[in-house]
Scaffold this active site. Structure first.
Site, PDB file in Angstrom:
ATOM      1  CB  CYS A 216      -7.127   3.134   4.356  1.00 36.25           C
ATOM      2  SG  CYS A 216      -7.333   2.375   5.976  1.00 36.25           S
TER       3      CYS A 216
ATOM      4  CD  GLU B 237      -2.800   1.270   2.432  1.00 42.95           C
ATOM      5  OE1 GLU B 237      -2.535   0.658   3.476  1.00 42.95           O
ATOM      6  OE2 GLU B 237      -3.860   1.892   2.254  1.00 42.95           O
TER       7      GLU B 237
ATOM      8  CG  ASN C 202      -8.918  -2.486   3.302  1.00 41.14           C
ATOM      9  OD1 ASN C 202      -8.184  -3.469   3.402  1.00 41.14           O
ATOM     10  ND2 ASN C 202      -8.739  -1.399   4.031  1.00 41.14           N
ATOM     11  CD  GLU C 203      -8.696  -2.646   8.221  1.00 37.05           C
ATOM     12  OE1 GLU C 203      -8.925  -1.520   8.700  1.00 37.05           O
ATOM     13  OE2 GLU C 203      -7.679  -3.301   8.485  1.00 37.05           O
TER      14      GLU C 203
HETATM   15  O1  AHR Z   1      -1.801  -1.457   6.916  1.00 40.81           O
HETATM   16  C1  AHR Z   1      -2.200  -0.183   7.288  1.00 40.81           C
HETATM   17  C2  AHR Z   1      -3.712  -0.012   7.313  1.00 40.81           C
HETATM   18  O2  AHR Z   1      -4.262  -0.831   8.286  1.00 40.81           O
HETATM   19  C3  AHR Z   1      -4.446  -0.408   6.068  1.00 40.81           C
HETATM   20  O3  AHR Z   1      -4.494   0.587   5.135  1.00 40.81           O
HETATM   21  C4  AHR Z   1      -5.827  -0.702   6.564  1.00 40.81           C
HETATM   22  O4  AHR Z   1      -6.472  -1.679   5.816  1.00 40.81           O
HETATM   23  C5  AHR Z   1      -5.611  -1.098   7.998  1.00 40.81           C
HETATM   24  O5  AHR Z   1      -6.406  -0.361   8.841  1.00 40.81           O
END
Ligand code: AHR
Length: 638
Positions: free
Chosen positions: A245, A44, A369-370
């Site tokens: 994120c 990321e 994602n989350e």
């Molecule tokens: O890995 C860092 C962040 O942690 C990622 O962007 C997110 O998916 C999680 O909250």
């Protein structure tokens, strides 16, 4: 890995210690199948991992698009640039949007010079213009380009790499701007190794428009070779990207990572705010990610949003409704066509135009994602139904939320098992190190109906200074946990540590697997644990017993047995290995050990590094002593 300078005999003494624990297994016992995809990477653009990191662009805010959401400050667009900072001219720089380079690149700078030599300097990446620097190496060649437009300028325009005083330390190239936007290109050869500037000089009077500049090492790749090598050495089976994120977007749908904005000529990519606090140039975009996967021999695993913005950040816009989700699903179908379609398809042809006639063979796709709750699962259902109808063979990944324990994840897993049982459930958790030790059996009793993707995890130590350290203790706790993951890899099909990369001094999240600065790569003990485990992946877990406090797992392939032993105590541990069916002869072991709070640093990068040496097994027996705070992997040929 270093070679251990101890005699072979030390690790192959016959059973002798009275207090040794005994590890017993048989290579002929019926084992459990393992996932051949188990270890991968999650990339990321956090901590300047892409812009300022893996993406080899040396200029910061190269196209003047930098803008915090909601900010009307024009000066933001000049982030990274020092305009006339040497005060050698009378003139000014104005941020403009009329008649831009193109619609995706709406902002540019108009420089007006009254007298003197006006210098626009870019200081590259760093926590400030003073700590940053366009880092160049003597004799190396750099590809440079810039878009210029003559808005009424009489004089000479040049570009060069300069020292901090604005003195050229490369060849100086002159450009002749025209009345329309035009790309000017040159190769700059550095005459010194330095933390330098890129300098555009205007010697004359009048108005000149400037946009989209780029300076990159001329290596044939847009990626930093030392970082790619560090990734390759982890032997990743897959690469999850682009977030995290940033994939799902924060606060507004405008912020969603839209893959179509990230392909094609870089000057036509539409930059987007990075929720971690910078700008995404998208120079490292979907096509580059796919190419990177090819280079790493890793399966691509993109994460697209599910019509729901980052739920952890209190979205200010509503999620997409059903009709909007159904329309948006077409973007995902287009992505799959871009990756897999023939050149007779619209998006397959685009891929070929971007440099790859050959398809990328996309097999995995995460939608969300989350995310959690009905709002998400309904949307996952609408979108995934359309994707699966068009591409039934693709393996979909469904988010199970951002926590390890509690009702949120329990509810998520229950919903996933009943509504989407064939998707992989994507678990994310960042817990303190000891949690990992206490939970090595987490997956032992999970129902086997729905497989798991552990998409983000890391052992967190208490903050020390401004960081949670990547110390040996955290790495050993992760190693211990991975013995449990391997034991359950019939269920846990993939896992990846997070985050992967961090630029030293510009980190937004700690700990991180790999640290880097402009010139060096720093591997953490956590990195070495990942490398040790990924390079000794079996295909079958063998039943085994070991009393005592050492964490372990035994796996095999047709060619070798792998015995993984993790000693997280402050005492050495003796283990007598009874390896039924393992032929006598030479094997080898790799070991990482040290003090629990020890870390690697840029000045002592090898303080914690695995060592490797031989061992001898005879009469199906091997007696070993594991140092305090160590992880050791034995590889015994079959
Ligand atoms: O890995 C860092 C962040 O942690 C990622 O962007 C997110 O998916 C999680 O909250």
């Amino acid at each position: 890995m270093k070679k251990l300078l101890i005699p072979l005999v030390l690790c192959c003494l016959m059973f002798s210690t009275a207090s040794a624990d005994t590890l017993t297994f048989s290579v002929d016992a019926e084992g459990k199948g393992m996932s051949d995809m188990l270890y991968g990477l999650f990339f990321e653009d956090i901590n300047y991992a892409a812009d300022g990191g893996l993406y080899a662009e040396l200029l910061y805010n190269r196209s003047f698009e930098y803008a915090d959401p909601g900010s009307t400050l024009q000066s933001q667009h000049l982030t990274g640039w020092m305009m006339n900072s040497l005060l050698s001219a009378k003139g000014k720089a104005q941020v403009m949007t009329e008649q831009p380079l193109n619609d995706s690149n709406p902002t540019y700078v108009r420089i007006s010079v009254e007298s003197g030599i006006y210098r626009a300097l870019n200081a590259g990446y760093g926590s400030s213009a003073f700590t940053g620097g366009v880092n160049v190496t003597q004799g190396a060649e750099y590809s440079f380009f810039i878009y210029l437009r003559d808005a009424g300028f009489a004089g000479i325009v040049t570009a060069a790499i300069t020292d901090r005083g604005g003195n050229p330390i490369s060849n100086v190239v002159a450009f002749q701007p025209t009345a329309d936007w035009q790309k000017h290109e040159a190769v700059l050869i550095a005459t010194q190794t330095a933390d330098a500037y890129l300098c555009v000089s205007l010697d004359g009077v009048g108005l000149l428009d400037m946009d989209m500049a780029s300076l990159m090492p001329q290596t044939g790749s847009v990626l930093r070779a030392d970082l790619v090598e560090a990734l390759r050495d982890l032997q990743p089976r897959f690469l999850r990207f682009p977030g995290g994120c940033i994939a799902e977007g924060s606060y507004t749908h405008e912020n969603v990572y839209n893959w179509k904005d990230t392909i094609g000529p870089v000057e036509q990519r539409k930059e987007n705010w990075n929720t971690w606090g910078s700008m995404q140039s998208y120079g490292l975009g979907y096509h580059e990610y796919f190419e990177l996967c090819r280079e790493l021999n890793a399966e691509p695993l993109p994460v697209v949003y599910a019509g729901v913005l980052c739920q952890a950040r209190t979205p200010s816009e509503a999620p997409l409704n059903k009709a909007q989700c159904e329309a948006y699903a077409q973007d995902i179908l287009d992505l799959i066509e871009y990756a897999n379609g023939g050149t007779d398809t619209y998006w397959g042809q685009k891929r070929a135009e971007n440099g790859s006639e050959q398809p990328f063979g996309l097999k995995y796709l995460a939608i969300g994602n989350e995310n959690w709750g009905t709002v998400y699962f309904d949307r996952f259902g609408w979108i995934s139904g359309i994707v699966k109808a068009a591409y039934p063979d693709i393996t979909l990944i469904v988010a199970a939320g951002p926590v390890a324990e509690g009702t949120l994840i329990q509810d998520s897993l229950r919903t996933i098992r009943s509504r989407f049982p064939t998707a992989l459930a994507d678990e994310h958790y960042y817990m303190d190190s000891d949690w990992f030790l206490k939970n090595t059996k987490r997956y032992d009793n999970y129902p086997r109906t729905t497989s798991i993707f552990l998409g983000e995890y890391a052992a967190h130590e208490p903050v020390s200074g401004s960081k949670r350290p990547n110390n040996l203790y955290s790495a050993l706790c992760e190693a211990a946990y991975l013995t449990g993951i391997e034991r359950n890899s019939d269920l846990v099909k993939l896992c990846c540590y997070a985050p992967l990369l961090a630029r030293d001094g510009m980190q937004q999240w700690t700990p991180d697997l790999i640290w880097f600065n402009a010139n060096a790569v720093l591997k953490t003990p956590n990195y070495y644990v990942q490398q040790m485990f990924a390079s000794t992946l079996g295909d079958t877990v063998l039943p085994s017993t070991l009393d005592g406090a050492v964490y372990h797992v035994v796996t095999r392939t047709d060619d070798a047995v792998y015995i993984k032993l993790v000693n997280v105590s402050d005492q050495a541990a003796s283990v007598d290995i009874l390896a039924q069916g393992v032929p006598g002869g030479e094997g080898r072991f790799t070991q990482l050990s040290g003090q629990p709070k020890q870390v690697n640093t840029f000045t002592t990068p090898d303080a914690l590094i695995p060592v490797t040496d031989g061992c001898i097994i005879s009469n199906e027996q091997l007696a070993v002593t594991l140092p305090a705070y160590s992880v050791t992997i034995y590889e015994l040929p079959l």
